[in-house]
Each structure stands twice: as C-alpha cells, then as structure tokens.
Design a protein around this motif. Sequence first.
Motif, short mmCIF file in Angstrom:
data_model
loop_
_atom_site.label_atom_id
_atom_site.label_comp_id
_atom_site.label_asym_id
_atom_site.label_seq_id
_atom_site.Cartn_x
_atom_site.Cartn_y
_atom_site.Cartn_z
N ILE A 23 0.74 -1.13 0.00
CA ILE A 23 -0.01 -0.05 0.10
C ILE A 23 0.77 1.37 -0.07
CG2 ILE A 23 -1.64 1.19 1.48
CD1 ILE A 23 -2.81 -1.29 2.30
N THR A 24 1.85 1.31 0.92
CA THR A 24 2.61 2.68 1.06
C THR A 24 3.83 2.74 0.30
OG1 THR A 24 3.98 1.50 2.80
CG2 THR A 24 1.96 2.66 3.65
N GLY A 25 4.24 1.45 -0.29
CA GLY A 25 5.63 1.60 -1.06
C GLY A 25 5.26 1.45 -2.56
N ILE A 26 3.97 1.08 -3.16
CA ILE A 26 3.82 0.83 -4.34
C ILE A 26 2.24 1.27 -4.66
CG2 ILE A 26 3.12 -0.86 -6.14
CD1 ILE A 26 4.69 -2.98 -4.79
N VAL A 27 1.50 1.19 -4.29
CA VAL A 27 -0.06 1.79 -4.41
C VAL A 27 -0.20 3.27 -4.45
CG1 VAL A 27 -2.50 1.60 -4.12
CG2 VAL A 27 -1.20 -0.34 -3.93
N TYR A 28 0.27 3.67 -3.04
CA TYR A 28 0.31 5.22 -2.60
C TYR A 28 1.22 5.84 -3.72
CZ TYR A 28 0.61 9.62 0.07
OH TYR A 28 0.32 10.88 0.22
N PRO A 29 2.35 5.74 -3.86
CA PRO A 29 3.18 6.43 -4.58
C PRO A 29 2.69 6.26 -6.09
CG PRO A 29 4.57 4.83 -3.47
CD PRO A 29 3.11 4.34 -3.13
N LEU A 30 2.23 5.24 -6.68
CA LEU A 30 1.57 5.00 -7.76
C LEU A 30 0.18 6.04 -7.97
CD1 LEU A 30 2.07 1.48 -9.41
CD2 LEU A 30 3.34 3.66 -9.98
N ALA A 31 -0.69 6.13 -6.94
CA ALA A 31 -1.58 7.15 -6.99
C ALA A 31 -1.20 8.44 -7.01
CB ALA A 31 -2.49 6.91 -5.71
N VAL A 32 -0.43 8.89 -6.07
CA VAL A 32 0.07 10.37 -6.18
C VAL A 32 0.74 10.64 -7.54
CG1 VAL A 32 1.63 11.96 -5.18
CG2 VAL A 32 0.55 10.22 -3.57
N PHE A 33 1.68 9.75 -8.11
CA PHE A 33 1.99 9.90 -9.43
C PHE A 33 0.98 10.21 -10.44
CE2 PHE A 33 3.37 8.38 -13.67
CZ PHE A 33 4.43 9.52 -13.87
N ALA A 34 -0.19 9.39 -10.36
CA ALA A 34 -1.09 9.40 -11.41
C ALA A 34 -2.02 10.69 -11.23
CB ALA A 34 -2.08 8.30 -11.13
N VAL A 35 -2.33 11.13 -9.91
CA VAL A 35 -3.02 12.52 -9.62
C VAL A 35 -1.93 13.54 -10.17
CG1 VAL A 35 -3.68 13.98 -8.03
CG2 VAL A 35 -4.24 11.55 -8.01
N GLY A 36 -0.90 13.56 -10.11
CA GLY A 36 0.40 14.50 -10.50
C GLY A 36 0.13 14.74 -11.89
N GLN A 37 -0.26 13.78 -12.72
CA GLN A 37 -0.33 13.81 -14.00
C GLN A 37 -1.58 14.34 -14.92
OE1 GLN A 37 2.98 13.45 -15.71
NE2 GLN A 37 3.47 13.07 -13.56
N LEU A 38 -2.38 14.67 -13.89
CA LEU A 38 -3.92 15.11 -14.52
C LEU A 38 -3.49 16.73 -15.08
CD1 LEU A 38 -6.20 14.09 -11.71
CD2 LEU A 38 -5.92 13.11 -13.74
N PRO A 39 -4.19 16.99 -16.18
CA PRO A 39 -4.14 18.14 -16.92
C PRO A 39 -4.03 19.32 -15.55
CG PRO A 39 -5.51 16.58 -18.23
CD PRO A 39 -5.40 16.15 -16.91
N GLY A 40 -3.43 20.34 -15.96
CA GLY A 40 -3.37 21.39 -15.00
C GLY A 40 -2.37 21.10 -13.53
N LEU A 41 -2.04 19.81 -13.30
CA LEU A 41 -1.21 19.51 -12.25
C LEU A 41 0.05 18.97 -12.63
CD1 LEU A 41 -3.69 17.73 -9.92
CD2 LEU A 41 -3.01 20.05 -9.65
N ASN A 42 0.15 18.35 -13.76
CA ASN A 42 1.37 17.78 -14.23
C ASN A 42 2.56 18.60 -14.52
OD1 ASN A 42 0.07 19.08 -16.39
ND2 ASN A 42 1.08 17.62 -18.16
#
Length: 294
Positions: A23-42
């Motif tokens: 959760i903390t080493g794979i899922v959470y970092p990937l989720a944060v990375f994915a949100v950071g790639q949204l238009p306006g945030l990337n």
Amino acid sequence: MRMSTWIRQHLAALRALLVLTAITGIVYPLAVFAVGQLPGLNEKADGSLLTSEGNVVGSSLIGQSFTDADGAALTQYFQSRPSAAGDGYDPLSTAASNLGPEDMVDQNVFDPEGRASLLTTVCARSKEIGDREGVDGSRPFCTGDGVGAVLSVIGPRDADGEVSRPVQVISVNQACPAVPFLDAYRGVRVQCAEPDMDYSVGRIVPIQGDVPAVPVVPADAVTASGSGLDPHISPAYAEIQVPRIAKARNMSEEQVRELVTAHTEDRTLGFLGEARVNVVELNLDLDHTHPFSG
C-alpha cells in the motif's frame, strides 16, 4: 503449543508487513504520481520547469544568479535577491546564513581568513546596488563606503553596563589608515582600528547616521531568503532596475514595466505574504521578446 502461537504471530506480522509495503510503497506512490499527471497539475508535479527553444533552462520555483564569471551583475538582466545556498541557489545546499542583527563586527578587518559581518555585507550590497542603479544606496548603520558603522566605546561603565565616560572610541570595521566615518563620539575623537588593539573590552555601539529611515534599496535586495532559493524579488526592487534594463535592451521604461507587471504575483489567497516578481520568468520573457544585442 507455544511454538504454534509464536509461528502464527510472526506469520500475521509478515502478512501485515507485506500488505503495508504494497500500500505505502507501491499503491500510494503510484496514485500520487497518477494524480500529478492530471491536466493542470502535471506541469507543477514535474518541477515547474521552464524551457527555451526546447531546452530546460530552469524552474519557476528556484532562483538563479544573473552574473558573469566574476560575479558582476549582467546589465541586461533583472538581478535576483542574494542567496546563501551553496555557491548560490543550490537546491542541494538550501539554507540561510543563520546570522542575526547582532552580527556587526567584521572578522576580516585584519584576518584574511575571516568574514565580513552581516551588517557590512548588507551595507556593501546596498552601496553596490545604489551605484549600479543610480539611486541612493545609503541605509541606517552603514558608512558611506559600504561597511558597518560600528564603534567600540571604551571606558568605565555604570550599573546598567553603559559607558559612563568614554576614554577611547574605535571604528572597529575601518582599519587604519582609513578615515573614520565619524569625527567624534560624546566628545571623544573616533580612531581607526589598529591590529594590536583589543576592542572587545569596549561596548559595541552601531551608529544610525544621517540617512533616510526607509532606504531606497529595499531589504530583499540586500538579504537572502530563508531557503536561499527564492526566485522572487519585491516590486520595489524591480522598479529601481527598470531604467537599466530599458537602456541595455533598447526598450522604453513603460515596456519594461509592462513585462514586470505580467510576471508579478499577488499575495497568496489575497492576504498571505506580499506581491512579488518572478525574476527567472521575467528575464526569460525579456530574452524572448527583446533579445539583448550586446
């Protein structure tokens, strides 16, 4: 029986470790990375990078020095505020100088390995900026030649530690044969500093001098930010640089001010901090719209 309980407990701990690692080493970092790639945030997530002709030239979050190899200001660029991070704006050495307002006596007056006090550093910067921009670079507690206006007043003291009757007064930041910035203090002639004298026995007294209470050169022009990475300057510091930039780039002062306004950010949320000008973005825009011909 006890061995079986021991095994079950350790298996449960191992399962918890594996689940939390996933959760903390794979899922959470990937989720944060994915949100950071949204238009306006990337763009912000990638470091707020600035490009010129397809090349990354910096970040809008990290300041830069616009000086030549000798550290002299390049006349065609707005100058940033000073930086105490490494050799200047080094993200790996982000820090302040940790010097305070009581750092007034220079250590390098007679010792080449010593350093100038914070006061003298500020005074020297203010004088340099004043000379460069053609404005009054004087400020309180500074001499006309850009060092800290500080006296060591030697004599008997009263119960409060004040020198009741000075017998000797030394301008500690002006080594002989310099002419002291002040002729006399409380009726005692001010002397320049001699290398074999002990000035620590005296009371250190800064002298405000006959200068404007509010200096023309603003505080952010002569002091570093806490991080040493601040890419912003105050509108007041930008304003005194406008004539130099206009002359160097063959622009009108109004054209320069329009670009300054375009890169001025208001207070955060309308009430936090002060208005500020992003120097890195402003200088990049100047190079795009009004290239310097030399």
